[in-house]
Motif scaffolding. Sequence first.
Motif, PDB file in Angstrom:
ATOM      1  N   ASP A 148      33.139  18.811  31.690  1.00 40.19           N
ATOM      2  CA  ASP A 148      34.529  18.371  31.578  1.00 40.19           C
ATOM      3  C   ASP A 148      35.236  18.310  32.928  1.00 40.19           C
ATOM      4  OD1 ASP A 148      34.261  18.205  28.795  1.00 40.19           O
ATOM      5  OD2 ASP A 148      34.744  20.324  28.553  1.00 40.19           O
ATOM      6  N   GLY A 149      34.465  18.402  33.996  1.00 40.57           N
ATOM      7  CA  GLY A 149      35.050  18.382  35.332  1.00 40.57           C
ATOM      8  C   GLY A 149      34.936  19.738  35.993  1.00 40.57           C
ATOM      9  N   PRO A 150      35.184  19.799  37.293  1.00 38.54           N
ATOM     10  CA  PRO A 150      35.034  21.053  38.034  1.00 38.54           C
ATOM     11  C   PRO A 150      35.904  22.170  37.457  1.00 38.54           C
ATOM     12  CG  PRO A 150      35.351  19.200  39.530  1.00 38.54           C
ATOM     13  CD  PRO A 150      35.641  18.688  38.159  1.00 38.54           C
ATOM     14  N   ILE A 151      35.389  23.378  37.537  1.00 35.62           N
ATOM     15  CA  ILE A 151      36.162  24.574  37.192  1.00 35.62           C
ATOM     16  C   ILE A 151      36.881  25.040  38.454  1.00 35.62           C
ATOM     17  CG2 ILE A 151      36.007  26.998  36.497  1.00 35.62           C
ATOM     18  CD1 ILE A 151      33.553  26.250  34.833  1.00 35.62           C
ATOM     19  N   ARG A 152      38.165  25.184  38.387  1.00 38.20           N
ATOM     20  CA  ARG A 152      38.953  25.719  39.500  1.00 38.20           C
ATOM     21  C   ARG A 152      39.667  26.959  38.983  1.00 38.20           C
ATOM     22  NH1 ARG A 152      43.096  22.021  42.905  1.00 38.20           N
ATOM     23  NH2 ARG A 152      41.111  20.912  43.247  1.00 38.20           N
ATOM     24  N   ALA A 153      39.304  28.115  39.517  1.00 37.10           N
ATOM     25  CA  ALA A 153      39.829  29.358  38.939  1.00 37.10           C
ATOM     26  C   ALA A 153      39.930  30.457  39.987  1.00 37.10           C
ATOM     27  CB  ALA A 153      38.935  29.832  37.796  1.00 37.10           C
ATOM     28  N   GLU A 154      40.841  31.380  39.709  1.00 31.95           N
ATOM     29  CA  GLU A 154      40.908  32.597  40.510  1.00 31.95           C
ATOM     30  C   GLU A 154      39.592  33.342  40.360  1.00 31.95           C
ATOM     31  OE1 GLU A 154      43.535  36.701  40.667  1.00 31.95           O
ATOM     32  OE2 GLU A 154      44.486  34.867  39.898  1.00 31.95           O
ATOM     33  N   THR A 155      39.223  34.086  41.385  1.00 30.21           N
ATOM     34  CA  THR A 155      37.897  34.696  41.447  1.00 30.21           C
ATOM     35  C   THR A 155      37.994  36.187  41.709  1.00 30.21           C
ATOM     36  OG1 THR A 155      36.941  32.627  42.265  1.00 30.21           O
ATOM     37  CG2 THR A 155      35.686  34.641  42.662  1.00 30.21           C
ATOM     38  N   ILE A 156      37.145  36.945  41.013  1.00 24.83           N
ATOM     39  CA  ILE A 156      37.018  38.371  41.303  1.00 24.83           C
ATOM     40  C   ILE A 156      35.608  38.637  41.797  1.00 24.83           C
ATOM     41  CG2 ILE A 156      38.740  39.017  39.571  1.00 24.83           C
ATOM     42  CD1 ILE A 156      36.399  39.972  37.817  1.00 24.83           C
ATOM     43  N   VAL A 157      35.441  39.671  42.590  1.00 27.04           N
ATOM     44  CA  VAL A 157      34.135  40.029  43.151  1.00 27.04           C
ATOM     45  C   VAL A 157      33.838  41.477  42.802  1.00 27.04           C
ATOM     46  CG1 VAL A 157      32.686  40.104  45.214  1.00 27.04           C
ATOM     47  CG2 VAL A 157      34.572  38.442  45.066  1.00 27.04           C
ATOM     48  N   VAL A 158      32.660  41.715  42.230  1.00 29.95           N
ATOM     49  CA  VAL A 158      32.258  43.074  41.857  1.00 29.95           C
ATOM     50  C   VAL A 158      30.886  43.367  42.434  1.00 29.95           C
ATOM     51  CG1 VAL A 158      33.623  43.119  39.741  1.00 29.95           C
ATOM     52  CG2 VAL A 158      31.262  42.273  39.677  1.00 29.95           C
ATOM     53  N   GLY A 168      38.071  45.826  32.681  1.00 28.50           N
ATOM     54  CA  GLY A 168      38.660  45.471  31.382  1.00 28.50           C
ATOM     55  C   GLY A 168      38.847  43.976  31.253  1.00 28.50           C
ATOM     56  N   ASP A 169      40.075  43.540  30.923  1.00 28.35           N
ATOM     57  CA  ASP A 169      40.342  42.118  30.705  1.00 28.35           C
ATOM     58  C   ASP A 169      40.765  41.393  31.973  1.00 28.35           C
ATOM     59  OD1 ASP A 169      42.830  43.183  31.099  1.00 28.35           O
ATOM     60  OD2 ASP A 169      43.700  42.457  29.217  1.00 28.35           O
ATOM     61  N   LYS A 170      40.671  42.032  33.131  1.00 30.79           N
ATOM     62  CA  LYS A 170      41.095  41.398  34.386  1.00 30.79           C
ATOM     63  C   LYS A 170      40.205  40.221  34.792  1.00 30.79           C
ATOM     64  CE  LYS A 170      43.402  45.415  36.445  1.00 30.79           C
ATOM     65  NZ  LYS A 170      43.438  46.361  37.608  1.00 30.79           N
ATOM     66  N   ALA A 171      39.000  40.141  34.203  1.00 30.94           N
ATOM     67  CA  ALA A 171      38.099  39.031  34.521  1.00 30.94           C
ATOM     68  C   ALA A 171      38.361  37.810  33.645  1.00 30.94           C
ATOM     69  CB  ALA A 171      36.653  39.475  34.366  1.00 30.94           C
TER      70      ALA A 171
END
Length: 364
Positions: A148-158, A168-171
């Motif tokens: 459906d097109g590129p995913i553009r999202a905030e990112t977390i690193v673990v 928790g739900d932060k991801a």
Amino acid sequence: MSVTQFCSVVLTVILVCAMLTGSQIPSIQEGQSECPILAEHAREIEKYKPIARKIIDFFLSGDMKGRTYKNLNNFVDNYGPRMLGSSGLRRAVTHVYRGLKRHNFSNVRMEPVNIPVWVRGTESATLLKPRLQRLSMVGLGDSVGTPDGPIRAETIVVRSFKELEALGDKASGKIVVFNQEFISYDESVSYRLNGAIAAAKAGGVAALIRSVTNHSLLTPHTGLMYYQKGVPKIPGACLATEHADLLHRLYQRGEGTPPTSLHHSLASPHHSCGLIVHDELSAGKKLVIQLQMGAHTIQNKTSNNVVADLPGTSLSDKVVLISAHIDSWDIGQGAVDDGGGLMIAWGALVGLKRLGLRPRRTLR
């Protein structure tokens, strides 16, 4: 250890197993570090020392010296990447089949097998915030794409599955980057295999995994990944280790917890260059990544296994299997994974046949 040396060791083990007179071959049980060899087997193995020496000499200094490596060179140069469903694999399978027939092995055959074929398509990952950076990435085998097109999202690193669970739900709604420590391939590969599952369970929209290696020159590694029934399928890809580390540093600063190597300014205000770099440089700035993957799966293409036998004598109904896979990933020639294994398996049969050695058990 060279390919030729490794081949000689493998052949010695194979021959010993194939020639033991007992109906049961001693095996390594789970949790054991050594093979429990019975006294009777130990005495019998001792008798094969001259034959084992003959095999080793034949491969290290005899007519087979260097042939395994030369054959591997020719194979990968001529057939290149051998993805399932590709023309390269079809030609390689035919080459192996004809070669085994040419050496007059028994029961040489191609066994058809229906397989789903994964297609990589075009792919890219780009860091958009806090700065623009094209990321060195490669999609993982069997991953879904971004149709459906590129995913553009905030990112977390673990750094671990446990760290992700603690968030928790932060991801939720975010791209999850796993920058796991490389301990060993066997331990660290679980992130490549199961990273997308863990990220999806946490509500993530994609998983980017640090390549499972301790060496890199901006060279991401591909490999297989898994999905789990009942868990949403999200795209999975590997990052070069350098870029996984970069994202981790930026993420830590953005979260207000700078990495230990940056706890202090990189230069004094009194430095002659007048350079001042503070930990707060990236503080409060979130990571945003854009991921585009054209990966998709084509169902029910046919490929072939190639099988040949070196018949045994008194225990010919017992089979010692020497196995390797002819296919490879598409971003390299598959020399190690698994061209080398293929040439060792092939060379094992050729070498024993040329030496006139027939084990009690059938080698397949």
